[in-house]
Design a protein around this motif. Structure first.
Motif, PDB file in Angstrom:
ATOM      1  N   SER A 164       0.893  -1.115   0.004  1.00 38.81           N
ATOM      2  CA  SER A 164      -0.032   0.120   0.017  1.00 38.81           C
ATOM      3  C   SER A 164       0.752   1.084  -0.032  1.00 38.81           C
ATOM      4  CB  SER A 164      -1.217  -0.067   1.138  1.00 38.81           C
ATOM      5  OG  SER A 164      -0.291  -0.172   2.603  1.00 38.81           O
ATOM      6  N   ASP A 165       2.316   1.204   0.349  1.00 38.55           N
ATOM      7  CA  ASP A 165       3.041   2.349   0.371  1.00 38.55           C
ATOM      8  C   ASP A 165       3.962   2.524  -0.912  1.00 38.55           C
ATOM      9  OD1 ASP A 165       4.592   4.711   1.053  1.00 38.55           O
ATOM     10  OD2 ASP A 165       5.097   4.029   3.060  1.00 38.55           O
ATOM     11  N   ILE A 166       3.247   2.846  -1.936  1.00 44.22           N
ATOM     12  CA  ILE A 166       3.884   2.871  -3.218  1.00 44.22           C
ATOM     13  C   ILE A 166       5.064   3.609  -3.269  1.00 44.22           C
ATOM     14  CG2 ILE A 166       3.693   3.698  -5.369  1.00 44.22           C
ATOM     15  CD1 ILE A 166       0.553   2.817  -5.320  1.00 44.22           C
ATOM     16  N   LEU A 167       5.129   4.722  -2.624  1.00 40.57           N
ATOM     17  CA  LEU A 167       6.346   5.549  -2.482  1.00 40.57           C
ATOM     18  C   LEU A 167       7.373   4.981  -1.738  1.00 40.57           C
ATOM     19  CD1 LEU A 167       4.760   9.216  -1.948  1.00 40.57           C
ATOM     20  CD2 LEU A 167       5.450   8.025  -4.152  1.00 40.57           C
ATOM     21  N   GLN A 168       7.360   4.253  -0.733  1.00 34.28           N
ATOM     22  CA  GLN A 168       8.296   3.376  -0.109  1.00 34.28           C
ATOM     23  C   GLN A 168       9.046   2.545  -0.742  1.00 34.28           C
ATOM     24  OE1 GLN A 168       9.704   4.552   2.996  1.00 34.28           O
ATOM     25  NE2 GLN A 168      11.340   3.248   2.280  1.00 34.28           N
ATOM     26  N   CYS A 169       7.951   1.658  -1.398  1.00 32.25           N
ATOM     27  CA  CYS A 169       8.480   0.782  -2.405  1.00 32.25           C
ATOM     28  C   CYS A 169       9.279   1.350  -3.382  1.00 32.25           C
ATOM     29  CB  CYS A 169       7.276  -0.179  -3.087  1.00 32.25           C
ATOM     30  SG  CYS A 169       6.284  -0.956  -1.778  1.00 32.25           S
ATOM     31  N   TYR A 170       9.024   2.362  -4.005  1.00 41.09           N
ATOM     32  CA  TYR A 170       9.702   2.938  -5.058  1.00 41.09           C
ATOM     33  C   TYR A 170      11.219   3.335  -4.545  1.00 41.09           C
ATOM     34  CZ  TYR A 170      11.486   6.209  -8.361  1.00 41.09           C
ATOM     35  OH  TYR A 170      12.358   7.036  -9.264  1.00 41.09           O
ATOM     36  N   ASN A 171      11.038   3.886  -3.255  1.00 42.54           N
ATOM     37  CA  ASN A 171      12.396   4.341  -2.804  1.00 42.54           C
ATOM     38  C   ASN A 171      13.303   3.007  -2.467  1.00 42.54           C
ATOM     39  OD1 ASN A 171      12.313   6.915  -2.849  1.00 42.54           O
ATOM     40  ND2 ASN A 171      11.025   6.837  -0.672  1.00 42.54           N
ATOM     41  N   ASN A 172      12.548   1.931  -1.973  1.00 42.60           N
ATOM     42  CA  ASN A 172      13.482   0.717  -1.763  1.00 42.60           C
ATOM     43  C   ASN A 172      13.837   0.266  -3.030  1.00 42.60           C
ATOM     44  OD1 ASN A 172      13.008   1.246   0.941  1.00 42.60           O
ATOM     45  ND2 ASN A 172      11.561  -0.833   1.295  1.00 42.60           N
ATOM     46  N   PHE A 173      13.284   0.313  -3.999  1.00 46.06           N
ATOM     47  CA  PHE A 173      13.658  -0.230  -5.488  1.00 46.06           C
ATOM     48  C   PHE A 173      14.890   0.373  -5.929  1.00 46.06           C
ATOM     49  CE2 PHE A 173      13.289  -1.684  -9.808  1.00 46.06           C
ATOM     50  CZ  PHE A 173      13.247  -2.858  -9.521  1.00 46.06           C
ATOM     51  N   VAL A 174      15.044   1.668  -5.688  1.00 42.55           N
ATOM     52  CA  VAL A 174      15.919   2.387  -6.127  1.00 42.55           C
ATOM     53  C   VAL A 174      17.297   2.236  -5.408  1.00 42.55           C
ATOM     54  CG1 VAL A 174      16.574   4.858  -6.292  1.00 42.55           C
ATOM     55  CG2 VAL A 174      14.310   4.386  -7.020  1.00 42.55           C
ATOM     56  N   MET A 175      16.849   2.165  -4.093  1.00 40.53           N
ATOM     57  CA  MET A 175      18.138   1.828  -3.182  1.00 40.53           C
ATOM     58  C   MET A 175      18.523   0.307  -3.487  1.00 40.53           C
ATOM     59  SD  MET A 175      17.121   3.042   0.757  1.00 40.53           S
ATOM     60  CE  MET A 175      15.660   2.630   0.874  1.00 40.53           C
ATOM     61  N   SER A 176      17.769  -0.529  -3.843  1.00 41.27           N
ATOM     62  CA  SER A 176      18.273  -1.813  -4.296  1.00 41.27           C
ATOM     63  C   SER A 176      19.090  -1.756  -5.509  1.00 41.27           C
ATOM     64  CB  SER A 176      16.907  -2.878  -4.604  1.00 41.27           C
ATOM     65  OG  SER A 176      16.293  -3.097  -3.525  1.00 41.27           O
ATOM     66  N   ILE A 177      18.720  -0.948  -6.479  1.00 44.29           N
ATOM     67  CA  ILE A 177      19.578  -0.726  -7.648  1.00 44.29           C
ATOM     68  C   ILE A 177      20.639  -0.202  -7.469  1.00 44.29           C
ATOM     69  CG2 ILE A 177      19.784   0.432  -9.899  1.00 44.29           C
ATOM     70  CD1 ILE A 177      16.869  -0.255 -10.233  1.00 44.29           C
ATOM     71  N   MET A 178      20.806   0.764  -6.565  1.00 42.17           N
ATOM     72  CA  MET A 178      22.102   1.697  -6.085  1.00 42.17           C
ATOM     73  C   MET A 178      22.877   0.700  -5.326  1.00 42.17           C
ATOM     74  SD  MET A 178      20.386   5.280  -5.376  1.00 42.17           S
ATOM     75  CE  MET A 178      21.673   6.162  -5.163  1.00 42.17           C
ATOM     76  N   PHE A 179      22.478   0.070  -4.581  1.00 45.48           N
ATOM     77  CA  PHE A 179      23.284  -0.856  -3.592  1.00 45.48           C
ATOM     78  C   PHE A 179      23.984  -1.934  -4.582  1.00 45.48           C
ATOM     79  CE2 PHE A 179      23.450  -5.358  -1.859  1.00 45.48           C
ATOM     80  CZ  PHE A 179      24.612  -5.030  -0.767  1.00 45.48           C
ATOM     81  N   LEU A 180      23.324  -2.435  -5.401  1.00 44.32           N
ATOM     82  CA  LEU A 180      23.844  -3.508  -6.452  1.00 44.32           C
ATOM     83  C   LEU A 180      25.083  -2.768  -7.130  1.00 44.32           C
ATOM     84  CD1 LEU A 180      21.129  -5.768  -7.770  1.00 44.32           C
ATOM     85  CD2 LEU A 180      22.908  -6.439  -6.131  1.00 44.32           C
ATOM     86  N   GLN A 181      24.820  -1.715  -7.736  1.00 40.91           N
ATOM     87  CA  GLN A 181      25.921  -0.753  -8.349  1.00 40.91           C
ATOM     88  C   GLN A 181      26.939  -0.593  -7.507  1.00 40.91           C
ATOM     89  OE1 GLN A 181      24.504   1.741 -11.785  1.00 40.91           O
ATOM     90  NE2 GLN A 181      23.386   2.665 -10.194  1.00 40.91           N
ATOM     91  N   ALA A 182      26.909  -0.286  -6.288  1.00 42.45           N
ATOM     92  CA  ALA A 182      27.965   0.104  -5.396  1.00 42.45           C
ATOM     93  C   ALA A 182      28.669  -1.085  -5.101  1.00 42.45           C
ATOM     94  CB  ALA A 182      27.473   0.709  -4.048  1.00 42.45           C
ATOM     95  N   LEU A 183      27.903  -2.344  -4.965  1.00 38.51           N
ATOM     96  CA  LEU A 183      28.715  -3.598  -4.556  1.00 38.51           C
ATOM     97  C   LEU A 183      29.468  -4.119  -5.749  1.00 38.51           C
ATOM     98  CD1 LEU A 183      28.783  -5.803  -2.500  1.00 38.51           C
ATOM     99  CD2 LEU A 183      26.867  -6.813  -3.376  1.00 38.51           C
ATOM    100  N   PHE A 184      28.991  -4.066  -7.020  1.00 37.87           N
ATOM    101  CA  PHE A 184      29.668  -4.528  -8.026  1.00 37.87           C
ATOM    102  C   PHE A 184      30.461  -3.680  -9.012  1.00 37.87           C
ATOM    103  CE2 PHE A 184      26.209  -7.696  -6.957  1.00 37.87           C
ATOM    104  CZ  PHE A 184      26.916  -8.790  -6.963  1.00 37.87           C
TER     105      PHE A 184
END
Length: 124
Positions: free
Chosen positions: A103-123
């Protein structure tokens, strides 16, 4: 109004930098204005609807941008990636990032962006 159209409206109203463009009847591309580390690929965020459920997905574009580093990574690094993504509510399934929206679409969006950014930083 369909669930996907409602989600698009919420994203556009609450984050002015996001523009959602319809890619297919149940698929929107969300342009954040950010690029992956390769400098050429827009941050790959798609909003899709499958069986009345909404998901963010990247269709493998994130991992593809650092494919060599991902392929060369060890099991510990991949385990760290999967555990961190799970905390954010994102799954890495055969190099595709997916997140079912709640139900919290904006938090999901933020978490998804953080997921992408985390993977980029890790690899990177």
């Amino acid at each position: 109004m369909k669930a996907i159209e409602n989600a698009v409206e919420i994203l556009e109203k609450n984050n002015l930098s996001n523009k959602c463009s319809k890619a297919a009847p149940c698929k929107y591309f969300i342009s954040s204005g950010l690029y992956l580390n390769d400098g050429f690929t827009l941050l790959p965020i798609y909003l899709i609807e499958i069986n009345s459920r909404l998901y963010f997905a990247d269709f493998g574009m994130t991992v593809r941008s650092f494919q060599d580093a991902f392929d060369a990574s060890d099991e510990n690094t991949r385990s760290l990636a999967e555990a961190t993504l799970a905390k954010l509510g994102t799954t890495l399934d055969e190099q595709n990032l997916n997140m079912e929206l709640d139900s919290d679409i904006l938090q999901c969006y933020n978490n998804f962006v953080m997921s992408i950014m985390f993977l980029q930083a890790l690899f990177a």
